[in-house]
Enzyme design. Structure first.
Site, PDB file in Angstrom:
ATOM      1  N   ALA A 170      -2.312  -0.733 -29.728  1.00  0.00           N
ATOM      2  CA  ALA A 170      -1.629  -1.931 -29.228  1.00  0.00           C
ATOM      3  C   ALA A 170      -0.112  -1.741 -29.246  1.00  0.00           C
ATOM      4  CB  ALA A 170      -2.020  -3.137 -30.084  1.00  0.00           C
ATOM      5  N   HIS A 171       0.542  -2.374 -28.297  1.00  0.00           N
ATOM      6  CA  HIS A 171       2.002  -2.408 -28.197  1.00  0.00           C
ATOM      7  C   HIS A 171       2.609  -1.013 -28.014  1.00  0.00           C
ATOM      8  CE1 HIS A 171       1.412  -6.521 -29.432  1.00  0.00           C
ATOM      9  NE2 HIS A 171       0.826  -6.096 -30.538  1.00  0.00           N
ATOM     10  N   ARG A 172       1.828  -0.096 -27.437  1.00  0.00           N
ATOM     11  CA  ARG A 172       2.271   1.280 -27.191  1.00  0.00           C
ATOM     12  C   ARG A 172       2.621   2.026 -28.478  1.00  0.00           C
ATOM     13  NH1 ARG A 172       2.177   2.729 -22.361  1.00  0.00           N
ATOM     14  NH2 ARG A 172       3.614   4.455 -22.616  1.00  0.00           N
ATOM     15  N   LEU A 173       1.990   1.643 -29.573  1.00  0.00           N
ATOM     16  CA  LEU A 173       2.185   2.312 -30.860  1.00  0.00           C
ATOM     17  C   LEU A 173       1.075   3.351 -31.044  1.00  0.00           C
ATOM     18  CD1 LEU A 173       3.043  -0.862 -32.990  1.00  0.00           C
ATOM     19  CD2 LEU A 173       4.621   0.719 -31.822  1.00  0.00           C
ATOM     20  N   HIS A 174       0.965   4.233 -30.075  1.00  0.00           N
ATOM     21  CA  HIS A 174      -0.142   5.183 -29.978  1.00  0.00           C
ATOM     22  C   HIS A 174      -0.172   6.169 -31.155  1.00  0.00           C
ATOM     23  CE1 HIS A 174      -0.137   3.465 -26.070  1.00  0.00           C
ATOM     24  NE2 HIS A 174       0.912   4.155 -25.650  1.00  0.00           N
TER      25      HIS A 174
END
Length: 193
Positions: A170-174
């Site tokens: 989520a939220h580009r917190l890959h």
């Protein structure tokens, strides 16, 4: 699954993709570069993998084969959108043995075998009818018998030097796990998203 062996981790992710992806879970983007440094990418199908590398097959007179002859290195990218995962692989490329190519070719459908004989892959084609006529010629040529592997057709193995596993968060917190070849083993680390 936590493992320090990227091939085991690939096996796990690949099995999950094969169980959930609707079409061609073994489709992989293959990136090559020609002798002048011009990159090129296309989709191929993974037909084998293991500790020694990742195997695909093609016409050895195709553009990709010419690029691999000039610069025997490649990158692969698996992207499984429904699983929100991707795997990047980079490494050297070698041709697989004739025996391995023969065995895989024999497992293909007869129409695919005939198509390998009929196609001058990647070369200009004046009209679809020309290819279809060549296909019919090959069907007549091999009617009633086995279709041998064309001498210009075979496999390539990408031997990984780097393997990156990317998991969407989520939220580009890959999450990005990187494995780099280190002698006979692997060195593992993380990358920022």
């Amino acid at each position: 699954m936590s493992t320090t062996d990227p091939i085991q981790l690939f096996d796990t992710w690949f099995a999950e993709a094969r169980a959930s992806e609707i079409n061609d879970s073994n489709a992989v983007a293959l990136a090559t570069v020609d002798g002048a440094g011009q990159p090129s990418v296309r989709m191929v199908l993974l037909k084998g993998h293991g500790p020694d590398g990742f195997v695909f097959y093609t016409n050895r007179e195709s553009r990709k084969a010419g690029e691999l002859a000039a610069v025997p290195r490649a990158a692969l990218l698996f992207h499984w959108k429904s699983l929100r995962r991707q795997i990047r692989i980079e490494g050297g490329v070698t041709q697989v043995s004739d025996a391995e190519s023969d065995a895989y070719f024999a497992s293909r459908s007869r129409d695919s075998q005939l198509g390998a004989w009929a196609s001058d892959q990647s070369r200009p084609l004046d009209a679809r009818a020309t290819f279809e006529a060549r296909y019919e010629e090959m069907r007549a040529r091999f009617e009633g018998g086995e279709v041998p592997r064309p001498p210009h057709w075979g496999g390539y193995r990408v031997t990984p030097a780097r393997i990156e596993f990317w998991q969407d968060r989520a939220h580009r917190l890959h999450e990005r796990r990187l494995f780099v070849r280190d002698g006979d083993g692997w060195r593992e680390g993380l990358l920022y998203p």
